[in-house]
Design a protein around this motif. Structure first.
Motif, PDB file in Angstrom:
ATOM      1  N   UNK A   1      -4.850  -1.491   2.992  1.00 45.56           N
ATOM      2  CA  UNK A   1      -3.467  -1.033   2.847  1.00 45.56           C
ATOM      3  C   UNK A   1      -3.402   0.333   2.177  1.00 45.56           C
ATOM      4  N   UNK A   2      -4.224   0.538   1.185  1.00 44.06           N
ATOM      5  CA  UNK A   2      -4.234   1.847   0.512  1.00 44.06           C
ATOM      6  C   UNK A   2      -4.625   2.945   1.497  1.00 44.06           C
ATOM      7  N   UNK A   3      -5.605   2.645   2.365  1.00 44.61           N
ATOM      8  CA  UNK A   3      -6.006   3.623   3.360  1.00 44.61           C
ATOM      9  C   UNK A   3      -4.915   3.877   4.385  1.00 44.61           C
ATOM     10  N   UNK A   4      -4.250   2.811   4.809  1.00 47.96           N
ATOM     11  CA  UNK A   4      -3.208   2.945   5.830  1.00 47.96           C
ATOM     12  C   UNK A   4      -2.018   3.738   5.302  1.00 47.96           C
TER      13      UNK A   4
ATOM     14  N   UNK B   1      -1.283   8.334   3.881  1.00 46.90           N
ATOM     15  CA  UNK B   1      -0.496   9.421   4.471  1.00 46.90           C
ATOM     16  C   UNK B   1       0.928   8.996   4.798  1.00 46.90           C
ATOM     17  N   UNK B   2       1.331   7.829   4.270  1.00 49.19           N
ATOM     18  CA  UNK B   2       2.659   7.283   4.560  1.00 49.19           C
ATOM     19  C   UNK B   2       3.426   6.954   3.275  1.00 49.19           C
ATOM     20  N   UNK B   3       3.212   7.758   2.277  1.00 45.00           N
ATOM     21  CA  UNK B   3       3.944   7.573   1.026  1.00 45.00           C
ATOM     22  C   UNK B   3       3.190   6.815  -0.044  1.00 45.00           C
ATOM     23  N   UNK B   4       2.008   6.327   0.280  1.00 44.11           N
ATOM     24  CA  UNK B   4       1.197   5.648  -0.713  1.00 44.11           C
ATOM     25  C   UNK B   4       1.557   4.189  -0.903  1.00 44.11           C
ATOM     26  N   UNK B   5       0.704   3.489  -1.628  1.00 43.57           N
ATOM     27  CA  UNK B   5       0.913   2.068  -1.896  1.00 43.57           C
ATOM     28  C   UNK B   5       1.954   1.899  -2.987  1.00 43.57           C
TER      29      UNK B   5
ATOM     30  N   UNK C   1       4.510  -2.944  -0.790  1.00 45.08           N
ATOM     31  CA  UNK C   1       3.420  -2.905   0.178  1.00 45.08           C
ATOM     32  C   UNK C   1       2.219  -3.712  -0.305  1.00 45.08           C
ATOM     33  N   UNK C   2       2.009  -3.716  -1.616  1.00 43.96           N
ATOM     34  CA  UNK C   2       0.894  -4.469  -2.172  1.00 43.96           C
ATOM     35  C   UNK C   2       1.071  -5.978  -1.970  1.00 43.96           C
ATOM     36  N   UNK C   3       2.317  -6.422  -1.781  1.00 44.56           N
ATOM     37  CA  UNK C   3       2.564  -7.844  -1.522  1.00 44.56           C
ATOM     38  C   UNK C   3       1.810  -8.312  -0.271  1.00 44.56           C
TER      39      UNK C   3
END
Length: 256
Positions: free
Chosen positions: A109-112, A115-119, A123-125
């Motif tokens: 998720x961190x990698x995805x 470039x999309x605003x960060x974790x 999103x961590x859920x």
């Protein structure tokens, strides 16, 4: 083909669809068909489908009931980033385990999202899993599916669920796929009920379904023969065709 495929053992699965939006009618479920089709390819039969609301108790009760009488349980929905995505919590509670952040899921998720605003916390859920779980790859958004034993937790979005199923292809133990073929006729199904019953009884391992319709101002029906044995399928089709012809009707192989 599925891992460890056997000829006689019948492997079964249930599907649990989770979400208030399905029960309210706001969203039309599209996962049943694709899950059923995929399972059959793996040599696994979908035996039942249940839909429950976003309620931890209801999800837990359904999980325990369905997994107790099937080899596999698949769930769709409720694994997103919002507060009402409670599938992971409910399944963990049903299994009596804690919820934890899966390190590999977090890294993906961190990698995805780099470039999309960060974790962030929401999103961590999507990295939360029942303790002891492994991940199911999601090639679309990075947010993985989850496997806990023989429970498979998939996304509710059909395209993402499809990708998760693709990632599982060939990894589950199953039997022989169920084959099917159709024969149709412009005939009221009530007139051929005895023919269908006798044909099924005469061919072990066969299942014959009758599906009536009304078209062009007249009624007819398609008869679907199912079996894991191709010879049995063909024998049933031939028997139904001959029986229809003997009754004065013209069979249409492969259906109307």
């Amino acid at each position: 083909m599925a891992v460890g495929m056997t000829s006689d053992r019948i492997w079964t699965a249930a599907l649990l669809i989770i979400g208030d939006e399905i029960l309210s009618g706001r969203t039309q479920d599209k996962n049943v068909g694709q899950v059923a089709t995929w399972l059959n390819t793996q040599g696994i039969r979908l035996t039942e489908v249940r839909v429950v609301a976003d309620d931890i108790g209801a999800i837990g009760e359904a999980v325990n009931a369905l997994k107790a009488r099937n080899d596999y349980l698949f769930t769709t929905g409720g694994i997103g980033p919002t507060h009402d995505d409670i599938t992971v919590d409910a399944i963990a509670a049903a299994l009596g385990v804690e919820v934890e952040i899966h390190p590999e899921a977090r890294a993906v998720l961190e990698g995805y999202y780099e470039s999309r605003g960060g974790i962030n916390d929401a999103r961590l859920r999507m990295a939360r899993v029942p303790a002891g779980a492994t991940l199911i790859k999601n090639a679309a958004t990075g947010a993985p599916g989850i496997r806990v034993g023989d429970i498979f937790i998939l996304a509710g979005v059909p395209r993402i669920a499809e990708l998760m199923l693709d990632a599982l292809s060939g990894t589950l133990e199953g039997g022989r796929p169920m084959l099917s073929r159709t024969i149709g006729c412009w005939v009221p199904e009530s007139e051929v009920a005895d023919l269908l019953r006798a044909t099924e009884a005469a061919h072990d391992g066969s299942q014959i379904g009758s599906y009536p319709f009304w078209r062009e101002g007249r009624g007819g029906a398609n008869f679907v023969v199912r079996s894991t044995d191709p010879a049995t399928v063909e024998a049933c089709i031939a028997a139904i065709g001959a029986g229809l012809a003997a009754l004065g009707y013209e069979p249409v192989v492969d259906g109307i």
